[in-house]
Write a protein that holds these residues in place. Structure first.
Motif, short mmCIF file in Angstrom:
data_model
loop_
_atom_site.label_atom_id
_atom_site.label_comp_id
_atom_site.label_asym_id
_atom_site.label_seq_id
_atom_site.Cartn_x
_atom_site.Cartn_y
_atom_site.Cartn_z
N VAL A 339 24.72 47.32 13.41
CA VAL A 339 24.84 47.64 11.99
C VAL A 339 23.45 47.97 11.45
O VAL A 339 22.49 47.24 11.71
CB VAL A 339 25.52 46.52 11.16
N SER A 374 26.49 43.96 6.36
CA SER A 374 26.32 43.36 7.69
C SER A 374 27.16 42.10 7.83
O SER A 374 27.61 41.79 8.93
CB SER A 374 24.85 43.08 7.98
N LEU A 378 29.37 41.17 11.11
CA LEU A 378 29.25 39.91 11.86
C LEU A 378 30.63 39.30 12.08
O LEU A 378 30.95 38.84 13.18
CB LEU A 378 28.37 38.91 11.10
N ILE A 392 21.18 44.06 14.33
CA ILE A 392 21.22 44.25 12.87
C ILE A 392 19.88 44.80 12.41
O ILE A 392 18.83 44.21 12.71
CB ILE A 392 21.46 42.90 12.17
N PHE A 397 20.82 41.54 3.25
CA PHE A 397 21.99 41.08 3.98
C PHE A 397 23.19 40.78 3.10
O PHE A 397 24.16 40.23 3.55
CB PHE A 397 21.63 39.82 4.76
N THR A 418 17.73 40.82 15.15
CA THR A 418 17.36 41.62 13.99
C THR A 418 15.86 41.87 13.99
O THR A 418 15.10 41.19 14.66
CB THR A 418 17.78 40.95 12.68
#
Ligand code: ADP
Ligand code: MG
Length: 881
Positions: A339, A374, A378, A392, A397, A418
């Motif tokens: 993402v 995101s 998830l 990510i 977020f 991330t």
């Protein structure tokens, strides 16, 4: 009590993923409420009202749609503009208890309307001083009894004469939160089905020009092997476009497609979205940029469509066989969920993951993320067996508490990676937005990601390095890395890199060394980094790697090969029988990371030792997090949630903008959560002070309360160690003179005996929500910044770790003959703060500085609390953005 104003409408998802609008009912809704009841079957009505009298609907509608007042409120749930359920409460005679009732249209039963309404009504009622709901139901009304039981609120039940009486305290506990979170998770995933596994698809704005974005998306959808029907929409293109049926408008689509990808110019997006909604399209991906996101979101809500974008590259799900992006290449099917916010980064990641053979499961470029974020991805990955790691890369977020909670749960199943942004400490300090609190944590966002179980790296290169390792190799069980190389210099570089990232270089055991000695020429290094010498034969090199990997003192292996004219060791990378985590370094490899496939094995292969070491360190830190016991969320007996809520609510009704609580309010709040406070009184005269000192017991401390004075001792507003009537009187008079006219009162406290001063507090972090902060008080905080922080909710283990994480912890744990302080008392204080932060989102920051810690107990002597009203009163309430 806060003025009961009609709450804003919010949107939330039913268990089947249907979007629902939830808001308070008003006079304009009277007819809809009446019709809802008129449409209910006689059985349904009887179960609810124990009667079948004539115009019961009209009476209820009158009651429900009157203006909100102190003792009642009503909320409705609308699907696609139609009212499908209502919930209301009416005060009973009993203080803080209101009777709740629910009604759901017959055709909407068993879809979670009642539960959703109950959650929202409970959250609203709490803010209006209701502490418990009561309800009487007929014994045969199993549906509503099950609803109450499953909601997750603690229940008391009493049956008598065919009627079951329920009482439900409204304070949300951990069990209730888990129940709500679980409903949210499954509803979210259901609502994403149409988007990520569409049964049919349309590209709106597909042009004849092959380079138009729409045409590129259409081409990608068709080329990616999508099996469902695909349509194009273009008013000027004719009946066929790019090999699929083409229509003039979304209104003409032959079926309500699951997914429409919208690429029309910005000014047309609103109208296209409307047409899609009216045609029954289930979800939208809006590629176009420069769109009014709020207007678009409102349209999507109205028609119950989930929305990706606007301003994005598109989405893909290789398992569902579609790539609805305008990327130049298509990803191979595989195991990484991706993402991203930015399309460019997304393309790079897809290409690299494909090149590495890891491939992509689902891909979403969320763009301006007005809806799908995101967090949604998830949750999707959590329930998708095909996704085995998640990457990510987003600037923010979404809902912080939801992110912190979801990441910790999903991270148990798959590694999440991330890139940290805003990682500089300056970023975090700026984010903390205040000057008064000492409790600005000295933690980096990287550390917070680590706590949430997310592998946080510093750039895209590192992200791929770590992803390659985690996708292909098991997670290391420890930090001891064996290094085997045919190039001694590179072995030393690898050893240094391991040390840099917190890994240790394993020493092979005597037995392993002996075995190595038999394989290697005399003079080869068998301890530390194993250096086989450049000319070693591939077979022997492979044996060496196998030997060190089998050593019980080794958790992972880095094998380094420098290709020489003498032997080709690259072929050995995947050949060995190695069950421990293995990373290869192939010096001179053109790509900084690669994955070598062979013998059913996949080994990540790096161009440089430092990349291998860093990737291993990331994997180890994830492994350590996953292996670490979660700890227990303790029961905290004696907390009085409702009292705390009342203090905050009272303050906010006086100061709607929020602000610092008065000392009495702060102390009351903390006492409600069982935090240990030095005994105190507020006094208004020297005589009062003398009398209070006698009651409290000497010595005492006087503190002037002066508006605007933040650091009292700096302003001369604290006098310590006062004994005797004279001293107290004189100190009081001196204060009155000094702060003449500005004095709000004087706080008098029992003086705590000497101990170690620590600070405990709460602060808010933009990505993660509330943190509990701990550190040494006084000079250590201001000068050394020796503080740590943990995400809420803290478990007992988190609290213990937090205390031990500060550099000056030895001062607390017993040092040079001094006894340890009451660590259990500190732990309990931290856990209570965590609970306070979780349950009262209005608390923006809180400082206990200092808490005086001694072997025989801990006591807070100074408290500051700032509150800011949260528009959405309950951060755990299920609602869409
Ligand atoms: P401020 O932080 O606004 O300067 P405090 O109330 O924290 O004011 O007081 C300053 C210092 O005085 C504390 O850090 C502590 O060392 C000492 N002190 C304050 N109150 C007490 C008390 N009740 N018992 C012992 N020491 C105290
Ligand atoms: Mg202080």
């Amino acid at each position: 009590m806060r003025e009961p104003a009609v709450s804003d409408a919010v949107f939330a998802l039913l268990i089947d993923g249907t979007q629902t609008e939830i808001r308070e009912t008003g006079s304009a809704d009277r007819e809809a409420v009446r019709r809802l009841h008129a449409g209910m079957s006689p059985e349904n009505l009887y179960l609810r009202f124990f009667s079948l009298s004539g115009d019961i609907g009209g009476q209820i509608a009158d009651r429900m749609c009157r203006p909100p007042g102190a003792g009642h409120a009503a909320m409705g749930a609308w699907v696609a503009g139609g009212l499908v359920g209502v919930a209301s409460y009416e005060a009973t005679g009993e203080e803080g208890v209101a009777e709740v009732s629910l009604a759901v249209a017959d055709w909407m039963h068993a879809r979670g309307v009642g539960t959703l309404l109950l959650e929202h009504l409970a959250a609203l009622a709490r803010t209006r001083g209701v502490r418990a709901f009561s309800a009487d139901t007929l014994a045969q009304n199993h549906a509503v009894q099950r609803l109450f039981a499953d909601a997750g609120l603690s229940l008391r039940r009493h049956s008598e004469g065919g009627v079951v009486e329920f009482t439900m305290p409204l304070a949300p506990d951990a069990r209730y939160r888990d129940a709500v979170a679980e409903r949210e998770r499954s509803a979210d995933v259901r609502s994403l089905e149409h988007l990520l596994r569409p049964a049919s698809l349309a590209v709106i704005g597909a042009g004849r020009r092959v380079t138009s974005i729409g045409a590129l998306i259409l081409r990608n959808v068709l080329a990616s092997g999508y099996r469902g029907p695909v349509y194009a929409v273009n008013p000027r293109a004719g009946a066929e476009l790019g090999g699929v049926p083409c229509f003039r408008s979304a209104a003409d689509l032959p079926e309500p497609v699951d997914l429409a990808v919208v690429t029309v110019p910005a000014e047309a997006v609103g109208q296209v979205a409307e047409e899609c909604g009216r045609r029954g399209v289930r979800s939208l991906v809006v590629i176009t940029s420069g769109v009014d996101g709020r207007e678009l979101t409102a349209i999507c809500h109205r028609y119950g469509m989930r929305l990706v974008g606007p301003n994005c590259l598109g989405i893909a799900n290789t398992a569902a066989g579609f790539d609805a992006t305008f990327a130049a290449s298509r990803p191979i099917a595989g195991e990484a969920g991706v993402v991203v916010q930015s399309g460019g980064v997304g393309i790079a990641l897809r290409d690299h993951l494909s090149r590495l053979g890891i491939g992509v499961s689902t891909f979403a470029s969320v763009g301006d993320k007005y809806d799908v974020s995101s967090n949604d991805m998830l949750e999707w990955w959590e329930s998708d067996p095909g996704t085995r790691l998640g990457l990510i890369h987003v600037e923010s977020f979404g809902n912080p508490r939801k992110f912190a909670r979801t990441a910790r749960r999903v991270g148990r199943r798959i590694p999440l990676l991330t890139v940290v942004s805003g990682r500089s400490e300056a970023g975090l300090r700026a984010a903390a937005s205040h000057t008064a609190a000492a409790a600005t944590p000295d933690v980096t966002r990287e550390a917070l990601f680590r706590q949430a179980g997310i592998v946080a790296v510093h750039g895209l290169g590192e992200l791929l390095d770590a992803a390659a390792f985690l996708a292909c190799q098991p997670v290391p069980a420890g930090p001891r890395v064996a290094i085997v190389s045919n190039a001694g210099g590179a072995g030393v570089l690898a050893a240094d890199s391991c040390a840099d990232v917190g890994l240790s270089v394993a020493e092979p055991s005597a037995t392993t060394r002996e075995a190595l000695g038999r394989l290697l020429p005399p003079g080869a290094a068998c301890a530390g980094p194993v250096d086989t010498g450049a000319g070693i034969a591939p077979d022997r090199f492979r044996r060496c790697v196998e030997l060190v990997a089998a050593d019980a003192g080794v958790d992972a292996v880095i094998m380094i090969v420098a290709p020489t004219a003498a032997s080709d060791l690259v072929s050995v990378v995947t050949a060995g029988d190695v069950s421990k985590p293995l990373a290869a370094v192939v010096l001179g490899q053109p790509e900084s990371v690669d994955v070598r496939h062979g013998d059913g094995r996949r080994v990540p292969s790096y161009a440089y030792p430092e990349n291998a070491a860093r990737a291993l360190a990331s994997a180890w830190s994830y492994g350590r997090w996953r292996a670490r016991p979660y700890g227990r969320l303790p029961d905290l007996p004696g907390t009085r949630r409702a009292d705390a809520e009342e203090i905050i609510t009272a303050h906010l009704s006086r100061c709607p903008e929020g602000g610092w609580l008065s000392p009495a309010e702060s102390m009351g709040l903390l006492a409600a959560y069982g935090l240990p406070l030095a005994e105190w009184r507020m006094v208004g005269s020297a005589d009062d002070a003398v009398q209070a000192a006698a009651e409290l017991g000497e010595p005492v401390v006087l503190k002037a309360q002066v508006p605007g004075v933040v650091h009292k001792s700096d302003a001369g507003a604290v006098v310590l160690g006062l004994r005797g009537e004279d001293e107290v009187r004189r100190a009081y008079q001196a204060m009155a003179e000094r702060f003449d006219g500005r004095l709000d009162g004087v706080l008098i406290q029992r003086m705590a005996p000497e101990g170690v001063e620590v600070l405990c507090g709460i602060t808010q972090e933009p990505v993660f929500g509330p943190l509990v902060v701990f550190g040494l008080g006084g000079v250590a905080t201001d000068v050394l910044g020796d503080t740590g922080a943990r995400l809420t909710p803290l478990t007992d283990l988190d609290a213990e770790e937090l205390i031990r994480s500060v550099r000056s912890a030895p001062l607390l744990l017993g040092h040079r003959g001094r006894p340890a302080v009451d660590i259990a008392g500190l732990r309990s204080a931290l856990l209570r703060l965590s609970c306070l932060a979780e349950e009262h989102p209005d608390i923006a920051e809180l400082d206990l500085n200092p808490i005086i810690a001694r072997p025989d107990g801990v006591v807070a002597v100074d408290a500051r609390v700032r509150v800011i009203p949260q528009r959405h009163w309950d951060p755990y309430l299920r609602r869409m953005r």
